[in-house]
Design a protein around this motif. Structure first.
Motif, PDB file in Angstrom:
ATOM      1  N   UNK A 126       1.386  -0.971  -0.015  1.00 47.58           N
ATOM      2  CA  UNK A 126      -0.366  -0.181   0.003  1.00 47.58           C
ATOM      3  C   UNK A 126       0.807   1.061  -0.124  1.00 47.58           C
ATOM      4  N   UNK A 127       0.280   2.604   0.012  1.00 55.65           N
ATOM      5  CA  UNK A 127       1.271   3.653  -0.010  1.00 55.65           C
ATOM      6  C   UNK A 127       1.469   4.180   1.014  1.00 55.65           C
ATOM      7  N   UNK A 128       1.304   3.395   1.866  1.00 54.73           N
ATOM      8  CA  UNK A 128       1.793   3.479   3.689  1.00 54.73           C
ATOM      9  C   UNK A 128       2.980   2.215   3.671  1.00 54.73           C
ATOM     10  N   UNK A 129       2.839   1.303   2.919  1.00 51.59           N
ATOM     11  CA  UNK A 129       3.893   0.166   3.250  1.00 51.59           C
ATOM     12  C   UNK A 129       5.254   1.284   1.906  1.00 51.59           C
ATOM     13  N   UNK A 130       4.954   1.803   1.212  1.00 55.88           N
ATOM     14  CA  UNK A 130       5.898   2.575  -0.145  1.00 55.88           C
ATOM     15  C   UNK A 130       6.484   3.966   1.594  1.00 55.88           C
ATOM     16  N   UNK A 131       5.693   4.835   1.345  1.00 56.11           N
ATOM     17  CA  UNK A 131       6.068   5.459   2.214  1.00 56.11           C
ATOM     18  C   UNK A 131       6.802   5.071   3.715  1.00 56.11           C
ATOM     19  N   UNK A 132       7.036   4.113   4.376  1.00 54.09           N
ATOM     20  CA  UNK A 132       7.785   3.934   5.492  1.00 54.09           C
ATOM     21  C   UNK A 132       9.146   3.685   4.711  1.00 54.09           C
ATOM     22  N   UNK A 133       9.003   2.716   3.662  1.00 49.45           N
ATOM     23  CA  UNK A 133      10.581   1.704   3.073  1.00 49.45           C
ATOM     24  C   UNK A 133      11.019   3.539   2.729  1.00 49.45           C
ATOM     25  N   UNK A 134      10.344   4.237   1.920  1.00 51.47           N
ATOM     26  CA  UNK A 134      11.090   5.772   1.503  1.00 51.47           C
ATOM     27  C   UNK A 134      11.842   6.472   2.976  1.00 51.47           C
ATOM     28  N   UNK A 135      10.809   6.986   4.246  1.00 51.40           N
ATOM     29  CA  UNK A 135      11.482   7.101   5.147  1.00 51.40           C
ATOM     30  C   UNK A 135      12.909   6.613   5.410  1.00 51.40           C
ATOM     31  N   UNK A 136      12.482   5.255   5.806  1.00 54.66           N
ATOM     32  CA  UNK A 136      13.739   4.358   5.940  1.00 54.66           C
ATOM     33  C   UNK A 136      14.979   4.822   5.262  1.00 54.66           C
ATOM     34  N   UNK A 137      14.956   4.411   4.647  1.00 56.40           N
ATOM     35  CA  UNK A 137      15.867   4.519   3.377  1.00 56.40           C
ATOM     36  C   UNK A 137      16.594   5.774   3.727  1.00 56.40           C
ATOM     37  N   UNK A 138      15.638   6.650   3.448  1.00 59.59           N
ATOM     38  CA  UNK A 138      15.796   8.038   3.418  1.00 59.59           C
ATOM     39  C   UNK A 138      17.291   8.270   4.820  1.00 59.59           C
ATOM     40  N   UNK A 139      16.297   8.537   5.651  1.00 59.25           N
ATOM     41  CA  UNK A 139      17.340   8.183   7.389  1.00 59.25           C
ATOM     42  C   UNK A 139      17.922   7.642   7.288  1.00 59.25           C
ATOM     43  N   UNK A 140      18.347   6.712   7.244  1.00 59.21           N
ATOM     44  CA  UNK A 140      20.077   5.235   6.800  1.00 59.21           C
ATOM     45  C   UNK A 140      20.658   6.344   5.781  1.00 59.21           C
ATOM     46  N   UNK A 141      20.624   6.215   4.577  1.00 57.62           N
ATOM     47  CA  UNK A 141      21.256   6.771   4.054  1.00 57.62           C
ATOM     48  C   UNK A 141      21.744   7.960   3.780  1.00 57.62           C
ATOM     49  N   UNK A 142      20.766   9.325   4.652  1.00 57.50           N
ATOM     50  CA  UNK A 142      21.644  10.753   5.107  1.00 57.50           C
ATOM     51  C   UNK A 142      22.386  10.254   6.041  1.00 57.50           C
ATOM     52  N   UNK A 143      21.637   9.389   7.501  1.00 53.28           N
ATOM     53  CA  UNK A 143      22.121   9.191   8.068  1.00 53.28           C
ATOM     54  C   UNK A 143      23.950   8.794   8.306  1.00 53.28           C
ATOM     55  N   UNK A 144      23.977   7.815   7.420  1.00 52.80           N
ATOM     56  CA  UNK A 144      25.700   7.409   6.759  1.00 52.80           C
ATOM     57  C   UNK A 144      26.349   8.460   6.388  1.00 52.80           C
ATOM     58  N   UNK A 145      25.740   9.187   5.157  1.00 53.25           N
ATOM     59  CA  UNK A 145      25.989  10.299   4.414  1.00 53.25           C
ATOM     60  C   UNK A 145      27.012  11.072   5.654  1.00 53.25           C
ATOM     61  N   UNK A 146      26.404  11.834   6.260  1.00 52.63           N
ATOM     62  CA  UNK A 146      26.528  12.496   7.960  1.00 52.63           C
ATOM     63  C   UNK A 146      27.268  12.014   8.463  1.00 52.63           C
ATOM     64  N   UNK A 147      27.025  11.060   9.362  1.00 56.11           N
ATOM     65  CA  UNK A 147      28.145  10.435   9.732  1.00 56.11           C
ATOM     66  C   UNK A 147      30.108  10.129   9.019  1.00 56.11           C
ATOM     67  N   UNK A 148      29.532   9.734   7.944  1.00 58.60           N
ATOM     68  CA  UNK A 148      30.852   9.903   6.924  1.00 58.60           C
ATOM     69  C   UNK A 148      31.829  11.033   6.967  1.00 58.60           C
ATOM     70  N   UNK A 149      30.447  11.541   5.980  1.00 61.51           N
ATOM     71  CA  UNK A 149      31.231  13.355   6.459  1.00 61.51           C
ATOM     72  C   UNK A 149      31.898  13.555   7.793  1.00 61.51           C
ATOM     73  N   UNK A 150      31.286  13.264   8.386  1.00 58.98           N
ATOM     74  CA  UNK A 150      31.641  14.426  10.342  1.00 58.98           C
ATOM     75  C   UNK A 150      33.216  13.565  10.497  1.00 58.98           C
ATOM     76  N   UNK A 151      33.638  12.455  10.065  1.00 59.96           N
ATOM     77  CA  UNK A 151      34.026  11.612  10.962  1.00 59.96           C
ATOM     78  C   UNK A 151      35.306  12.065   9.882  1.00 59.96           C
TER      79      UNK A 151
END
Length: 191
Positions: A126-151
């Protein structure tokens, strides 16, 4: 010259993204379906990137020791003992690189709507599944990117020692000063 280019590109970008949002908002949903949300998200992220670029107006300088990235205007503000200039550079880079993630979402969306080949585990989502997966991927990607850049790209004592004198001469910025924030991708470390 640099400021003029930034002003022109910021104006064009903000105008074109405003136009896109206006068209999407005034177009009936049945014509574009849920693609409307992806377009709006893309336009909003473009706004963030454009405004960040206009505010930061970063210098990018390649030297024999590495690639230095620092804002045109420095401040002596620190957040958790990290210079605001460093945080600003990381935030801008994240805003810039989130575009690739949004393009990936776009291609997944197009693949799912244009092709009907075979079966997929996502066929009954459903749309809810896509939103949850999209937000999860976004948070993991951006957090990984930010941590990599900071460290991995924040200034260290070694990268400060390796700052070529030409940066101070050309830009008037003393990146050897510990109160100055910047990012660096080091190619060669002096011994």
């Amino acid at each position: 010259f640099h400021t003029i280019i930034i002003g022109v590109t910021t104006t064009i970008s903000n105008f074109s993204n405003s136009l896109l949002m206006f068209i999407v908002a005034t177009t009936a949903s049945e014509h574009i379906g849920s693609y409307k949300h992806l377009l709006l998200f893309f336009a909003i992220c473009n706004f963030v990137t454009t405004i960040g670029h206009a505010i930061l107006q970063a210098y990018c300088h390649l030297t024999p020791s590495g690639f230095y990235f620092f804002p045109r205007i420095m401040s002596n503000i620190f957040i958790f003992s990290v210079p605001l200039a460093t945080i600003s550079c990381i935030a801008f880079m994240a805003a810039f690189y989130q575009t690739y993630l949004i393009l990936a979402y776009h291609f997944v969306y197009r693949y799912k709507t244009v092709t009907r080949l075979g079966s997929s585990c996502t066929d009954n989502w459903s749309r809810k599944h896509w939103i949850i997966v999209g937000i999860t991927v976004y948070v993991i990607y951006m957090s990984s990117f930010e941590a990599t850049a900071l460290l991995g790209m924040s200034a260290t004592d070694q990268t400060r020692r390796d700052v070529p004198a030409e940066i101070l001469k050309i830009y008037g910025m003393d990146l050897r000063d510990s109160r100055t924030g910047f990012l660096v991708i080091t190619f060669r470390v002096s011994r």
